[in-house]
Every structure is written in structure tokens, then in C-alpha cells.
Design an enzyme around this catalytic site. Structure first.
Site, mmCIF file in Angstrom:
data_model
loop_
_atom_site.group_PDB
_atom_site.id
_atom_site.type_symbol
_atom_site.label_atom_id
_atom_site.label_comp_id
_atom_site.label_asym_id
_atom_site.label_seq_id
_atom_site.Cartn_x
_atom_site.Cartn_y
_atom_site.Cartn_z
ATOM 1 C CG HIS A 1 -0.342 0.078 2.543
ATOM 2 N ND1 HIS A 1 -0.024 1.278 3.156
ATOM 3 C CD2 HIS A 1 0.024 -0.885 3.414
ATOM 4 C CE1 HIS A 1 0.505 1.036 4.347
ATOM 5 N NE2 HIS A 1 0.551 -0.267 4.520
ATOM 6 C CG HIS B 1 1.146 2.941 12.601
ATOM 7 N ND1 HIS B 1 -0.095 2.405 12.876
ATOM 8 C CD2 HIS B 1 1.457 2.489 11.364
ATOM 9 C CE1 HIS B 1 -0.504 1.671 11.864
ATOM 10 N NE2 HIS B 1 0.439 1.702 10.933
ATOM 11 C CG ASP C 1 3.268 0.718 7.649
ATOM 12 O OD1 ASP C 1 2.812 -0.004 6.750
ATOM 13 O OD2 ASP C 1 2.622 0.996 8.671
ATOM 14 C CG ASP D 1 -2.875 4.069 2.668
ATOM 15 O OD1 ASP D 1 -2.518 2.986 2.170
ATOM 16 O OD2 ASP D 1 -3.542 4.150 3.721
ATOM 17 C CD GLU E 1 -2.730 -1.369 5.971
ATOM 18 O OE1 GLU E 1 -2.833 -2.277 6.812
ATOM 19 O OE2 GLU E 1 -2.114 -0.302 6.195
ATOM 20 C CD GLU E 2 -0.743 2.539 7.610
ATOM 21 O OE1 GLU E 2 -1.406 2.160 8.598
ATOM 22 O OE2 GLU E 2 0.433 2.193 7.422
#
Length: 446
Positions: free
Chosen positions: A87, A419, A121, A89, A152-153
């Protein structure tokens, strides 16, 4: 083999440059934010895949969701097809003052690592796929399809619908999901279990309106105290989750070094671990319960009053073998049964529910993956790990493509801090990941 490995290594400067350019696109799919960068990121990925030699590329959208990029490199006669997922995003940056660089979306290098939001990520996952395709000059030895997601996030709210809409288009013999981690920078890993997730709002009501805490305090309860007592029932005296009906999964033979986990999590001196059992069991195969936030008056502006209602957002991570539906039923029953002082308790799920999953690690695709990772890491065999986090769409892939082998790989390591602030990617390990994926495509050839 040596030719394609050399091709990957020769291409790494260009791969890194393209990775840094992707990081500069702040593709955040959260509600209320500008989604133009998400669309711009999708177009950038699409161009990279076109330049890599894809026979077809397009953007797929389900409902009001963000675009996913699809690309196809047709299979040579008699060869299997591999679907590569990642992903593009990313998470919001959070408190920018915690970042050790002026702009989280401008990559900087320090001590052999690249720092920037999304660099690990999962934009490095995207570029690992691109690197492998470039190594073969756009003509991989097996068929390759790619699906690069754009939300996805944000929880992949439309991905299941998109997968169902395009089930035949995305069908493959092997699915590689590059959105996980390695055990250490020096030890590769294949992720075999992932926890599911159930988030709920728990509201406690005890009064019609707020009333004076001096006049009525004593016999009359307040909602904030009642809520505190309620959420405290989620754990026993050891810190294990005490919600009856939640499942504990199969534990791993691996274990975590206590000092390493303390360092990686940033635990303050004197803070103790909670729960019982091996650390990997607590991280991967036991349920968790976490209070994410509480609605009520802020401390500075609060009045001397008994609050009529209070609400908490609580997250439960679920072990493999459980289901989101079962967990929600158990959580609701627990909160209702433990309502303090006759308070009215309401439990409301937040959004979709995510099932946990366990991946079958037998068969030729996993044999090929183990060989590829061992060669890329100079003879170090990959270990099988669990992940405490959740990627619910893996269960969807398992449902829709039951005959496909599912491989969950990743570009992160114990210091990547996805994150969080100062997210990073180990440069040397990233090259190994790119080499491993290239070798995997070679070894999947019949």
C-alpha cells in the site's frame, strides 16, 4: 540467479531515489483530510509500473474509496501467476516536534537508516515489488499481478468490495503481501499469524444531567468514576485480559529479549510488563484490551460536578482461532455484566470488524520463499513469527482465493517504528528484501 541478484543490487540507487520521491507524497486517506496526495501517489505508482514494463495498468476504485493501482505482467506459457500486494498510503505524522527532522515527508539518512513517514510502512514494500520487476527487465519468469492499495492505514474500508468486484482479474496461484516485518535486521521472517481487531465505544450513564459534586456527592455516583471501574474489569490482577470467551491462540517457540522489548517500546524505568506467559505469547497469541481514549470534561476546564455520562473507545486485539463476531459478543456481555452501581452501559462497535488469521506455511511456495530469504540473508534461515497488529484483509484474501498460497513478508524491523515519530528503514536490510523477492519469483518458476 547471480545475474538477477546483481541486477537488483545495481538498481538499488534508482530504487532508493524513487522511494524517496514516493515518501514526499503525503498520501493520507483519513477522513477530513485532503485526498489529492493519495490520488497523486496512485498515479506515481502507476507510472513506475508502466516504466517497469507492465502490459496493463489501471486504477481500481470501489464505491467512494481511494484508488488502488493494478498492473499485469503476463505469465510465460505454463508458469504460475503471483499477486504482489503493498500500500502507498501512510499514517498521519502526529506531533511533528517529536520528529528529528524538519519535514517528515523529506527522507533523511542517519546511521544506515532512512527516516520519513511511510518509508517503511509501506512505500518500501511498493518499491521492493518494483525492484524485483526491474531486475527481470519487465519480463519476470512467472506471471505477476500487482495491487497497490491507497487506504490501508485508514482500515481498508472498501478493499473487500474491490477484491470481490475484481476477483477474476486478481486471481493468482501465490499472493505476496509485503506489509509486515522481519524478526531482526539480520534475521528474515515470514509472518504466519496476525491478530484481529474489534474497536468499540463503551458509554456509561448514571444521571439525567450534571449535578453539584458537593451537594450530591457520596451516595450519587458519577459517570467518569463508573467508567473507570468498568474498564478496569478488562484485566485481572496480573494484567491478563479477563473477558470471558476471548480465545488464546497457539504460542510460538520464539521469545523476545526483555531488555530489547523495553528499549523498542520506549518503556520508562520502573514500568512493569503486564500479563503472564512468554513475551511472544503476550504479543502474538493472546488477546489484548486497550483504552484508546475517553470522552468527558477536560481536566483544566472541568466543573465541580458529577458527570451524567462518559464514554471510552476500547480496542481488543484477537488471537488466531477467534473471530470478530465472537469477540464482539463476548465484549458486550462482559461490559453489561460488570456495570458498576447499576449504571446503564451501551456498547457500540466502531466501523468494521477484523478477523485474525493463521497462514498455512506448507507447500512449494513456502519452500521457495524459505530458500529465497536464506540466500538473500547469506544463509540465515527465515523464522516464522506472529504479529500483534492486524491486517484484516489477509483473511479476505484467504476467503476469496482459497487455493492460493499466502506469503506475508515485510520491509520493517524492530527499529522501524511504523505509525510513530521517526519511522525508518534499514538500508542494507531493504536491499536484502528486494533480492529475496527477486529470487522468490525466480524459484516459483516451474
Amino acid at each position: 540467479m547471480s545475474d538477477v541478484v546483481n541486477a537488483v543490487r545495481a538498481a538499488m540507487p534508482a530504487v532508493r531515489a524513487d522511494l524517496e520521491a514516493l515518501v514526499e507524497i503525503p498520501a493520507i486517506a483519513f477522513e477530513g483530510l485532503d485526498h489529492e496526495p493519495v490520488r497523486r501517489g496512485a498515479s506515481a505508482v502507476q507510472r513506475l509500473l508502466e516504466e517497469a514494463g507492465a502490459a496493463e495498468t489501471r486504477q481500481l476504485v470501489h464505491g467512494a474509496g481511494q484508488p488502488s493501482v493494478y498492473a499485469h505482467f503476463p505469465a510465460p506459457a505454463g508458469q504460475p501467476t503471483v499477486l504482489l500486494y503493498a500500500h502507498q498510503d501512510v499514517q498521519p505524522v502526529g506531533d511533528e516536534s517529536l520528529w528529528e527532522q524538519p519535514d517528515p515527508f523529506k527522507v533523511v539518512e542517519r546511521d544506515g537508516r532512512l527516516y520519513g513517514r511511510g518509508v517503511a510502512d509501506d512505500k518500501a514494500g511498493v518499491m521492493a515489488h518494483v525492484a524485483a520487476l526491474r531486475a527481470f527487465g519487465g519480463k519476470p519468469p512467472v506471471g505477476v499481478k500487482l495491487l497497490i492499495e491507497g487506504e490501508e492505514e485508514f482500515g481498508s474500508p472498501t478493499l473487500e468490495g474491490l477484491l470481490r468486484d475484481h476477483r477474476e482479474l486478481l486471481a493468482a496461484d501465490v499472493v505476496v503481501i509485503a506489509d509486515s516485518t522481519n524478526w531482526r535486521t539480520e534475521v528474515p521472517a515470514l509472518t504466519t499469524t496476525l491478530r484481529g481487531v474489534v474497536n468499540v465505544y463503551v458509554e456509561v450513564a448514571v444521571l439525567k444531567v450534571a449535578v453539584h459534586s458537593g451537594i450530591f456527592g457520596g451516595p450519587v455516583p458519577d459517570a467518569l468514576t463508573a467508567l473507570a471501574r468498568l474498564v478496569a474489569t478488562m484485566h485481572d490482577e496480573h494484567g491478563d485480559v479477563a473477558v470471558e470467551g476471548l480465545v488464546t491462540g497457539k504460542s510460538s517457540d520464539l521469545d523476545y529479549d526483555e531488555a530489547a522489548l523495553r528499549h523498542e517500546a520506549g518503556m520508562l524505568p520502573g514500568t512493569e510488563f503486564i500479563g503472564t506467559g512468554r513475551l511472544t505469547e503476550r504479543l502474538w497469541s493472546k488477546p489484548t484490551a486497550t483504552v484508546l481514549g475517553i470522552d468527558g470534561p477536560g481536566a483544566a476546564e472541568s466543573a465541580n460536578a458529577l458527570q451524567p455520562t462518559a464514554r471510552a473507545k476500547v480496542s481488543f486485539r484477537l488471537a488466531a482461532g477467534d473471530s470478530a463476531a465472537n469477540a464482539l459478543k463476548a465484549v458486550r456481555a462482559h461490559f453489561e455484566a460488570n456495570a458498576p452501581w447499576g449504571a446503564t452501559v451501551t456498547v457500540t462497535p466502531e466501523g468494521g470488524l477484523g478477523d485474525p488469521c493463521a497462514v498455512d506455511t506448507t507447500g512449494p511456495a513456502y519452500d521457495a520463499a524459505r530458500e529465497a530469504f536464506a540466500e538473500a540473508w547469506d544463509g540465515t534461515e527465515p523464522v516464522e513469527i506472529g504479529i500483534g497488529g492486524s491486517i484484516p484483509m489477509i483473511a479476505t484474501f484467504q476467503e476469496l482465493f482459497p487455493e492460493a498460497a499466502i506469503l506475508v513478508t515485510g520491509v520493517e524491523d524492530q527499529y522501524s517504528n511504523p505509525h510513530g515519530p521517526n519511522e525508518s528503514l534499514d538500508i542494507a536490510m531493504f536491499e536484502r528484501v528486494c533480492v529475496a523477492e527477486t529470487l522468490l519469483l525466480q524459484k516459483l518458476r516451474r
